[in-house]
Design a protein around this motif. Structure first.
Motif, PDB file in Angstrom:
ATOM      1  N   VAL A  63       0.854  -1.184   0.000  1.00 19.60           N
ATOM      2  CA  VAL A  63       0.000   0.000   0.000  1.00 19.60           C
ATOM      3  C   VAL A  63       0.895   1.240   0.000  1.00 19.60           C
ATOM      4  O   VAL A  63       1.673   1.454   0.934  1.00 19.60           O
ATOM      5  CB  VAL A  63      -0.935   0.028   1.231  1.00 19.60           C
ATOM      6  N   LEU A  64       0.821   2.032  -1.061  1.00 19.48           N
ATOM      7  CA  LEU A  64       1.596   3.262  -1.128  1.00 19.48           C
ATOM      8  C   LEU A  64       0.955   4.294  -0.202  1.00 19.48           C
ATOM      9  O   LEU A  64      -0.258   4.507  -0.269  1.00 19.48           O
ATOM     10  CB  LEU A  64       1.633   3.798  -2.560  1.00 19.48           C
ATOM     11  N   GLY A 159      -4.674   2.634  -2.371  1.00 21.45           N
ATOM     12  CA  GLY A 159      -3.406   2.789  -3.067  1.00 21.45           C
ATOM     13  C   GLY A 159      -2.522   1.564  -3.052  1.00 21.45           C
ATOM     14  O   GLY A 159      -1.308   1.661  -3.228  1.00 21.45           O
ATOM     15  N   LYS A 160      -3.115   0.391  -2.848  1.00 21.24           N
ATOM     16  CA  LYS A 160      -2.330  -0.836  -2.874  1.00 21.24           C
ATOM     17  C   LYS A 160      -2.010  -1.198  -4.320  1.00 21.24           C
ATOM     18  O   LYS A 160      -2.883  -1.215  -5.169  1.00 21.24           O
ATOM     19  CB  LYS A 160      -3.116  -1.984  -2.225  1.00 21.24           C
ATOM     20  N   PHE A 189       8.026   5.948  -3.238  1.00 17.50           N
ATOM     21  CA  PHE A 189       9.223   5.282  -3.764  1.00 17.50           C
ATOM     22  C   PHE A 189       9.897   4.450  -2.676  1.00 17.50           C
ATOM     23  O   PHE A 189      10.228   3.272  -2.876  1.00 17.50           O
ATOM     24  CB  PHE A 189      10.184   6.350  -4.299  1.00 17.50           C
ATOM     25  N   ASP A 190      10.060   5.037  -1.516  1.00 16.26           N
ATOM     26  CA  ASP A 190      10.721   4.360  -0.404  1.00 16.26           C
ATOM     27  C   ASP A 190       9.933   3.133   0.048  1.00 16.26           C
ATOM     28  O   ASP A 190      10.504   2.071   0.329  1.00 16.26           O
ATOM     29  CB  ASP A 190      10.902   5.338   0.760  1.00 16.26           C
ATOM     30  N   THR A 191       8.605   3.268   0.085  1.00 16.55           N
ATOM     31  CA  THR A 191       7.745   2.151   0.497  1.00 16.55           C
ATOM     32  C   THR A 191       7.847   0.993  -0.483  1.00 16.55           C
ATOM     33  O   THR A 191       7.988  -0.168  -0.089  1.00 16.55           O
ATOM     34  CB  THR A 191       6.276   2.624   0.599  1.00 16.55           C
ATOM     35  N   LEU A 192       7.794   1.304  -1.781  1.00 16.86           N
ATOM     36  CA  LEU A 192       7.871   0.253  -2.796  1.00 16.86           C
ATOM     37  C   LEU A 192       9.252  -0.395  -2.824  1.00 16.86           C
ATOM     38  O   LEU A 192       9.367  -1.629  -2.851  1.00 16.86           O
ATOM     39  CB  LEU A 192       7.534   0.820  -4.177  1.00 16.86           C
TER      40      LEU A 192
END
Length: 231
Positions: A63-64, A159-160, A189-192
């Motif tokens: 989930v972004l 946003g997943k 970006f960091d989450t992905l």
């Protein structure tokens, strides 16, 4: 391929031999997003694995924190007792056999994500030949096969996104819109990238994350440092 004036102007500001730190890369990609529409910002990550081997597949969902900026249409296959739960969570289409028939017989594809409860996979399985090539087949690893369809719908709407390797061992994912600004895009970006790093298969040898490029819909690619995510 011939590019327009705006693209060529953006290219002049980018050093193709340089790997930019995150902030600089996203400032550059936003500077190059000059189209009249709100351009999508995309991430392309090359991994040091071989997708031909089952034990080197990389696939998952995350989930972004700021979503993707795109309104996602969700179709849900479930039993009738879960119809209202799915609709209340925001599902655009909910059904069973009749939805499967509509997809098969009427070429119905007005949706972006398919979610299914496990007890509907016999029905959904018959659609593999049409959903599979479009990347729409539900999968437990992506969280799109779930007994809690309402929760799955809520996550997708929040946003997943699913990430997975293509045949050239690259992951392609949207991480937001140019209008988000650098800070929100960097959060996504960091989450992905953290999720991809944590999904490293045990069979992967050597350098796992080979390269990472960020780009806008109409802009050139910009290489981003992945040192932080090296595992």
């Amino acid at each position: 391929m011939k590019h327009g004036k705006k693209y060529n102007e953006s290219v002049k500001k980018i050093d193709n031999n340089k790997i930019y730190d995150t902030k600089e890369a996203f400032d550059l990609v936003l500077e190059s997003a000059k189209a009249k529409f709100d351009e999508t910002i995309e991430l392309h990550v090359r991994l040091g694995v071989d997708s031909r081997h089952a034990d080197q597949q990389v696939r998952g969902a995350v989930v972004l924190p700021n979503g993707t900026g795109k309104k996602i249409k969700v179709l849900v296959f479930c039993k009738e007792d879960k119809f209202e739960q799915a609709k209340a969570a925001g599902a655009d289409y909910v059904g069973g056999e009749e939805l499967a028939a509509k997809i098969q017989n009427e070429n119905f594809f007005d949706f972006d994500v398919v979610i299914a409860s496990p007890d509907m996979m016999t029905v959904v399985g018959r659609l593999g030949k049409v959903l599979g090539p479009k990347g729409l087949m539900p999968n437990p690893k992506a969280g799109t096969v779930s007994p809690d369809v309402a929760k799955a719908v809520t996550e997708v709407k929040a946003g997943k996104i699913e990430y997975r390797l293509d045949k050239t061992n690259i992951i392609h994912c949207p991480i937001g819109k140019a209008s988000f600004g650098a800070d929100k895009l960097i959060e996504n970006f960091d989450t992905l990238m953290s999720a991809v790093a944590n999904a490293r298969p045990s069979a992967a040898k050597g350098q796992y994350i080979k390269s990472c490029v960020v780009t806008s819909t109409m802009g050139p690619g910009i290489k981003v440092s992945t040192t932080k995510y090296s595992v």
